[in-house]
Design a protein around this motif. Structure first.
Motif, PDB file in Angstrom:
ATOM      1  N   HIS A 178     -55.078  11.328   0.142  1.00  0.00           N
ATOM      2  CA  HIS A 178     -54.411  10.022   0.210  1.00  0.00           C
ATOM      3  C   HIS A 178     -53.210   9.976  -0.737  1.00  0.00           C
ATOM      4  O   HIS A 178     -53.271  10.501  -1.852  1.00  0.00           O
ATOM      5  CB  HIS A 178     -55.384   8.894  -0.177  1.00  0.00           C
ATOM      6  N   GLU A 179     -52.150   9.352  -0.286  1.00  0.00           N
ATOM      7  CA  GLU A 179     -50.949   9.142  -1.108  1.00  0.00           C
ATOM      8  C   GLU A 179     -50.817   7.634  -1.383  1.00  0.00           C
ATOM      9  O   GLU A 179     -50.697   6.840  -0.449  1.00  0.00           O
ATOM     10  CB  GLU A 179     -49.711   9.649  -0.368  1.00  0.00           C
ATOM     11  N   VAL A 180     -50.837   7.290  -2.660  1.00  0.00           N
ATOM     12  CA  VAL A 180     -50.751   5.876  -3.044  1.00  0.00           C
ATOM     13  C   VAL A 180     -49.277   5.469  -3.073  1.00  0.00           C
ATOM     14  O   VAL A 180     -48.502   5.986  -3.874  1.00  0.00           O
ATOM     15  CB  VAL A 180     -51.413   5.634  -4.414  1.00  0.00           C
ATOM     16  N   LEU A 181     -48.918   4.519  -2.199  1.00  0.00           N
ATOM     17  CA  LEU A 181     -47.531   4.059  -2.152  1.00  0.00           C
ATOM     18  C   LEU A 181     -47.241   3.047  -3.254  1.00  0.00           C
ATOM     19  O   LEU A 181     -46.193   3.093  -3.889  1.00  0.00           O
ATOM     20  CB  LEU A 181     -47.243   3.435  -0.782  1.00  0.00           C
ATOM     21  N   MET A 182     -48.175   2.145  -3.447  1.00  0.00           N
ATOM     22  CA  MET A 182     -47.972   1.101  -4.468  1.00  0.00           C
ATOM     23  C   MET A 182     -49.306   0.462  -4.789  1.00  0.00           C
ATOM     24  O   MET A 182     -50.286   0.626  -4.062  1.00  0.00           O
ATOM     25  CB  MET A 182     -46.978   0.044  -3.973  1.00  0.00           C
ATOM     26  N   ARG A 183     -49.308  -0.294  -5.895  1.00  0.00           N
ATOM     27  CA  ARG A 183     -50.488  -1.057  -6.295  1.00  0.00           C
ATOM     28  C   ARG A 183     -50.195  -2.535  -6.056  1.00  0.00           C
ATOM     29  O   ARG A 183     -49.110  -3.018  -6.394  1.00  0.00           O
ATOM     30  CB  ARG A 183     -50.833  -0.791  -7.755  1.00  0.00           C
ATOM     31  N   VAL A 184     -51.144  -3.215  -5.471  1.00  0.00           N
ATOM     32  CA  VAL A 184     -50.927  -4.616  -5.080  1.00  0.00           C
ATOM     33  C   VAL A 184     -52.062  -5.480  -5.616  1.00  0.00           C
ATOM     34  O   VAL A 184     -53.158  -4.997  -5.921  1.00  0.00           O
ATOM     35  CB  VAL A 184     -50.852  -4.740  -3.539  1.00  0.00           C
ATOM     36  N   GLU A 185     -51.768  -6.771  -5.722  1.00  0.00           N
ATOM     37  CA  GLU A 185     -52.808  -7.716  -6.097  1.00  0.00           C
ATOM     38  C   GLU A 185     -53.807  -7.826  -4.952  1.00  0.00           C
ATOM     39  O   GLU A 185     -53.432  -7.898  -3.783  1.00  0.00           O
ATOM     40  CB  GLU A 185     -52.196  -9.081  -6.387  1.00  0.00           C
ATOM     41  N   SER A 186     -55.083  -7.854  -5.293  1.00  0.00           N
ATOM     42  CA  SER A 186     -56.100  -7.863  -4.254  1.00  0.00           C
ATOM     43  C   SER A 186     -57.412  -8.386  -4.819  1.00  0.00           C
ATOM     44  O   SER A 186     -57.642  -8.367  -6.037  1.00  0.00           O
ATOM     45  CB  SER A 186     -56.303  -6.456  -3.698  1.00  0.00           C
ATOM     46  N   ASP A 187     -58.258  -8.880  -3.912  1.00  0.00           N
ATOM     47  CA  ASP A 187     -59.595  -9.316  -4.299  1.00  0.00           C
ATOM     48  C   ASP A 187     -60.579  -8.144  -4.316  1.00  0.00           C
ATOM     49  O   ASP A 187     -61.735  -8.322  -4.727  1.00  0.00           O
ATOM     50  CB  ASP A 187     -60.101 -10.380  -3.305  1.00  0.00           C
ATOM     51  N   ARG A 188     -60.132  -7.005  -3.885  1.00  0.00           N
ATOM     52  CA  ARG A 188     -61.011  -5.835  -3.850  1.00  0.00           C
ATOM     53  C   ARG A 188     -61.162  -5.257  -5.256  1.00  0.00           C
ATOM     54  O   ARG A 188     -60.353  -5.530  -6.145  1.00  0.00           O
ATOM     55  CB  ARG A 188     -60.451  -4.775  -2.893  1.00  0.00           C
ATOM     56  N   PRO A 189     -62.202  -4.439  -5.459  1.00  0.00           N
ATOM     57  CA  PRO A 189     -62.381  -3.816  -6.776  1.00  0.00           C
ATOM     58  C   PRO A 189     -61.125  -3.058  -7.201  1.00  0.00           C
ATOM     59  O   PRO A 189     -60.440  -2.450  -6.369  1.00  0.00           O
ATOM     60  CB  PRO A 189     -63.563  -2.864  -6.558  1.00  0.00           C
TER      61      PRO A 189
END
Length: 201
Positions: free
Chosen positions: A161-172
């Motif tokens: 997996h390639e992480v494009l960006m980090r976003v606000e989320s309700d997930r862990p």
């Protein structure tokens, strides 16, 4: 008479005087020190010559065996190089045939896409494009290609997996939020990583 007998008894006899014994003509004569030294030197020289000859023969035999082994090694190396060339050529031929087979399977897919583009601009070609996509997926599956489509909430795998960006989320925190683009793998080799967004930590 007694005196005469005593005088006669006192006279030395040949046996009492011990006459010299003549040497036996048949007995071997004793060697002198000089003769012994010369004989020893001759025997040592003869031994040295025989030893040197044996060494020369052994060396010639060893050199012949070495030449024979070197010749065999050279032939084995040449055979191995020829084997490697044959295997490389065989591999290249197999790869060429595999590529040719894949291209043959992809040509109908291209033909379908070309026909879709030939439709009138106001024609609904969605159904045709979807059919072409299914056909393409079938070709890829037949070649052992699998899609990499991680689900939201999974832990990202840096190998796949390639992480494009980090976003606000309700997930862990640090888990996959959304799949942006699927990846593909063939066997155990990742051909293309999946692009994902990850929840902020």
């Amino acid at each position: 008479m007694t005196d005469d007998a005593d005088a006669a008894a006192e006279e030395p006899t040949d046996a009492d005087e011990g006459t010299e014994v003549e040497p036996d003509a048949d007995a071997p004569e004793a060697e002198t020190d000089e003769e012994l030294d010369r004989s020893l030197i001759e025997r040592v020289a003869d031994y040295d010559e025989k030893l040197a000859e044996a060494v020369r023969e052994d060396r010639a035999d060893y050199e012949e065996r070495i030449d024979d082994l070197e010749g065999k090694l050279t032939r084995k190396q040449a055979d191995f190089q020829n084997f490697k060339k044959r295997q490389q050529k065989k591999l290249e031929q197999q790869q060429a045939r595999a590529t040719e087979s894949l291209v043959e399977e992809l040509l109908p897919v291209r033909d379908n896409l070309a026909r879709a583009l030939e439709q009138d601009s106001d024609a609904d070609i969605r159904e045709g494009v979807e059919g072409t996509l299914r056909e393409l997926d079938t070709v890829l599956a037949d070649e052992g290609v699998e899609r990499i489509e991680p689900e939201p909430g999974e832990e990202p795998d840096p190998e796949r997996h390639e992480v494009l960006m980090r976003v606000e989320s309700d997930r862990p925190a640090g888990t996959i939020e959304e799949l942006y683009r699927p990846g593909y793998e063939m066997g155990e080799k990742v051909i293309r990583t999946a692009q994902v967004t990850v929840s902020e930590e």
